[in-house]
Motif scaffolding. Structure first.
Motif, PDB file in Angstrom:
ATOM      1  N   ALA A  74      -2.116  -5.508   6.780  1.00  0.00           N
ATOM      2  CA  ALA A  74      -3.019  -4.361   6.648  1.00  0.00           C
ATOM      3  C   ALA A  74      -4.418  -4.878   6.391  1.00  0.00           C
ATOM      4  O   ALA A  74      -4.612  -5.997   5.882  1.00  0.00           O
ATOM      5  N   LEU A  75      -5.379  -4.047   6.738  1.00  0.00           N
ATOM      6  CA  LEU A  75      -6.782  -4.370   6.506  1.00  0.00           C
ATOM      7  C   LEU A  75      -7.387  -3.255   5.666  1.00  0.00           C
ATOM      8  O   LEU A  75      -7.240  -2.073   5.980  1.00  0.00           O
ATOM      9  N   LEU A  76      -8.030  -3.653   4.573  1.00  0.00           N
ATOM     10  CA  LEU A  76      -8.703  -2.709   3.695  1.00  0.00           C
ATOM     11  C   LEU A  76     -10.205  -2.813   3.909  1.00  0.00           C
ATOM     12  O   LEU A  76     -10.760  -3.915   3.866  1.00  0.00           O
ATOM     13  N   GLN A  77     -10.840  -1.680   4.134  1.00  0.00           N
ATOM     14  CA  GLN A  77     -12.293  -1.658   4.094  1.00  0.00           C
ATOM     15  C   GLN A  77     -12.707  -1.326   2.663  1.00  0.00           C
ATOM     16  O   GLN A  77     -12.175  -0.400   2.046  1.00  0.00           O
ATOM     17  N   LEU A  78     -13.649  -2.083   2.124  1.00  0.00           N
ATOM     18  CA  LEU A  78     -14.120  -1.861   0.766  1.00  0.00           C
ATOM     19  C   LEU A  78     -15.231  -0.818   0.757  1.00  0.00           C
ATOM     20  O   LEU A  78     -15.924  -0.613   1.758  1.00  0.00           O
ATOM     21  N   ASN A  79     -15.409  -0.181  -0.404  1.00  0.00           N
ATOM     22  CA  ASN A  79     -16.406   0.887  -0.489  1.00  0.00           C
ATOM     23  C   ASN A  79     -17.842   0.365  -0.425  1.00  0.00           C
ATOM     24  O   ASN A  79     -18.762   1.136  -0.156  1.00  0.00           O
ATOM     25  N   SER A  80     -18.026  -0.920  -0.644  1.00  0.00           N
ATOM     26  CA  SER A  80     -19.331  -1.553  -0.401  1.00  0.00           C
ATOM     27  C   SER A  80     -19.109  -3.031  -0.180  1.00  0.00           C
ATOM     28  O   SER A  80     -18.158  -3.619  -0.707  1.00  0.00           O
ATOM     29  N   ARG A 115     -14.374  -4.130  -6.207  1.00  0.00           N
ATOM     30  CA  ARG A 115     -14.596  -3.042  -5.266  1.00  0.00           C
ATOM     31  C   ARG A 115     -13.309  -2.223  -5.141  1.00  0.00           C
ATOM     32  O   ARG A 115     -12.214  -2.711  -5.374  1.00  0.00           O
ATOM     33  N   HIS A 116     -13.465  -0.965  -4.719  1.00  0.00           N
ATOM     34  CA  HIS A 116     -12.331  -0.126  -4.355  1.00  0.00           C
ATOM     35  C   HIS A 116     -12.262  -0.018  -2.832  1.00  0.00           C
ATOM     36  O   HIS A 116     -13.261  -0.233  -2.128  1.00  0.00           O
ATOM     37  N   LEU A 163       0.807  -1.216   0.000  1.00  0.00           N
ATOM     38  CA  LEU A 163       0.000   0.000   0.000  1.00  0.00           C
ATOM     39  C   LEU A 163       0.840   1.267   0.000  1.00  0.00           C
ATOM     40  O   LEU A 163       0.319   2.370   0.185  1.00  0.00           O
ATOM     41  N   PHE A 164       2.157   1.115  -0.215  1.00  0.00           N
ATOM     42  CA  PHE A 164       3.064   2.249  -0.276  1.00  0.00           C
ATOM     43  C   PHE A 164       3.788   2.249  -1.617  1.00  0.00           C
ATOM     44  O   PHE A 164       4.201   1.198  -2.117  1.00  0.00           O
ATOM     45  N   ASP A 165       3.932   3.434  -2.190  1.00  0.00           N
ATOM     46  CA  ASP A 165       4.652   3.577  -3.456  1.00  0.00           C
ATOM     47  C   ASP A 165       6.101   3.150  -3.256  1.00  0.00           C
ATOM     48  O   ASP A 165       6.801   3.723  -2.409  1.00  0.00           O
ATOM     49  N   PRO A 166       6.583   2.140  -3.993  1.00  0.00           N
ATOM     50  CA  PRO A 166       7.956   1.665  -3.772  1.00  0.00           C
ATOM     51  C   PRO A 166       9.015   2.692  -4.158  1.00  0.00           C
ATOM     52  O   PRO A 166      10.166   2.580  -3.733  1.00  0.00           O
ATOM     53  N   PRO A 215      -6.782   5.262  -0.707  1.00  0.00           N
ATOM     54  CA  PRO A 215      -7.669   4.093  -0.785  1.00  0.00           C
ATOM     55  C   PRO A 215      -8.353   3.942  -2.139  1.00  0.00           C
ATOM     56  O   PRO A 215      -8.491   2.824  -2.648  1.00  0.00           O
ATOM     57  N   ALA A 216      -8.742   5.057  -2.750  1.00  0.00           N
ATOM     58  CA  ALA A 216      -9.445   4.986  -4.034  1.00  0.00           C
ATOM     59  C   ALA A 216      -8.558   4.445  -5.150  1.00  0.00           C
ATOM     60  O   ALA A 216      -9.068   4.023  -6.201  1.00  0.00           O
ATOM     61  N   ASP A 217      -7.225   4.428  -4.933  1.00  0.00           N
ATOM     62  CA  ASP A 217      -6.297   3.903  -5.932  1.00  0.00           C
ATOM     63  C   ASP A 217      -6.157   2.382  -5.852  1.00  0.00           C
ATOM     64  O   ASP A 217      -5.438   1.787  -6.650  1.00  0.00           O
ATOM     65  N   ILE A 218      -6.837   1.764  -4.878  1.00  0.00           N
ATOM     66  CA  ILE A 218      -6.679   0.329  -4.628  1.00  0.00           C
ATOM     67  C   ILE A 218      -7.966  -0.388  -5.010  1.00  0.00           C
ATOM     68  O   ILE A 218      -9.042  -0.114  -4.467  1.00  0.00           O
ATOM     69  N   GLU A 219      -7.851  -1.316  -5.940  1.00  0.00           N
ATOM     70  CA  GLU A 219      -9.003  -2.062  -6.453  1.00  0.00           C
ATOM     71  C   GLU A 219      -8.855  -3.538  -6.091  1.00  0.00           C
ATOM     72  O   GLU A 219      -7.785  -4.121  -6.270  1.00  0.00           O
TER      73      GLU A 219
END
Length: 274
Positions: free
Chosen positions: A128-134, A102-103, A73-76, A84-88
């Motif tokens: 890490a834990l991602l919450q999805l937009n839906s 989902r994003h 989740l970090f730019d190398p 978050p919106a950049d993660i699908e």
């Protein structure tokens, strides 16, 4: 065994690490999963597309929560976190077709995680834990249950995407833990670029549970190995951060499915051997 003094690490699996070959005496081979039958009980796996240029793996552990590796989740190049919106998340992606897309809407990281530290401490806290937009609510997609951390000598498996199998996941249902130090494990499993964040599975009585997360590729005594971080109750800390968000963002209370030695089957993912 203090294995980190003798392990050469390639931390950024999502950015072109060398393929790791299984060093177990009797490993299972990678098996590509392409049909609905292949992924029965394993459909919670998904591919993460990050900023349209980085690929990682992740696993659904609730209908709107994805477990993965923090370093994805970090730019190398810049070291800056992605939005978050950049993660699908492409859930149950097979033959290039996801069952759901989902994003991310929120990213939860452990406070101990340091994105600039290419060492054991980064690996130990690389979840890490991602919450999805839906939420993903589908009869064909089942979140994984969480299990107990494995110890040296125990059998595990990995399901993941990688650079040479980006359109369908592959399963290695049998490799093993060779060592543990702190919150990190060395496994004989096969990993490659894109495997970061993939769930490490343990199989008990035919039930597969997530017990660790792929963090890095390493080399120990001229053998390629996978380096992973155990969960050990820390997913609950990440989930608490998400639950503390405003109600319109957090979407209420979730219940993680957890398998313990006294609870052999609570409706978690079913594991089918090839």
């Amino acid at each position: 065994m203090r294995f980190f003094t003798g392990v050469l690490l390639a931390l950024s699996l999502c950015a072109g690490a060398v393929s790791a070959q299984d060093s177990s005496a009797t490993p299972s081979e990678l098996r590509t999963l392409q049909t609905g039958f292949d992924v029965r009980g394993l459909s919670g796996i998904g591919r993460l597309n990050i900023d349209n240029r980085i690929m990682c793996s992740g696993s659904l552990i609730a209908d709107d929560l994805v477990l993965t590796a923090a370093h994805c989740l970090f730019d190398p190049e810049s070291g800056q976190p992605f939005e978050p919106a950049d993660i699908e998340f492409l859930a149950d992606l097979r033959l290039g077709r996801p069952s759901a897309t989902r994003h991310a809407s929120h990213i939860a990281l452990l406070p101990e995680y340091s994105p600039g530290a290419a060492d054991r401490l980064q690996i130990e806290h690389d979840i890490a834990l991602l919450q999805l937009n839906s939420p993903i609510q589908s009869f064909t997609i089942s979140p994984f249950a969480l299990g107990q951390s494995p110890g040296p000598g125990e059998d595990v498996g990995i399901i993941s995407y990688a650079k040479n199998r980006a359109e369908s996941p592959a399963l290695q249902d049998r490799c093993h833990v060779t060592a543990r130090e702190g919150l990190a494990l060395i496994l004989t499993c096969t990993v490659d670029s894109g495997s970061s964040g993939a769930p490490v599975l343990q199989i008990e009585d035919g039930v597969a549970t997530v017990v660790s997360v792929v963090s890095a590729l390493g080399e120990l005594e001229n053998q390629k190995v996978a380096i992973t971080t155990v969960l050990d109750g820390r997913v609950e800390l990440l989930m608490a951060e998400i639950e503390a968000l405003p109600p319109s963002t957090s979407r209420g209370t979730r219940r993680l499915i957890q398998i313990t030695p006294d609870q052999p089957d609570s409706g978690g993912a079913r594991f089918l051997r090839p």
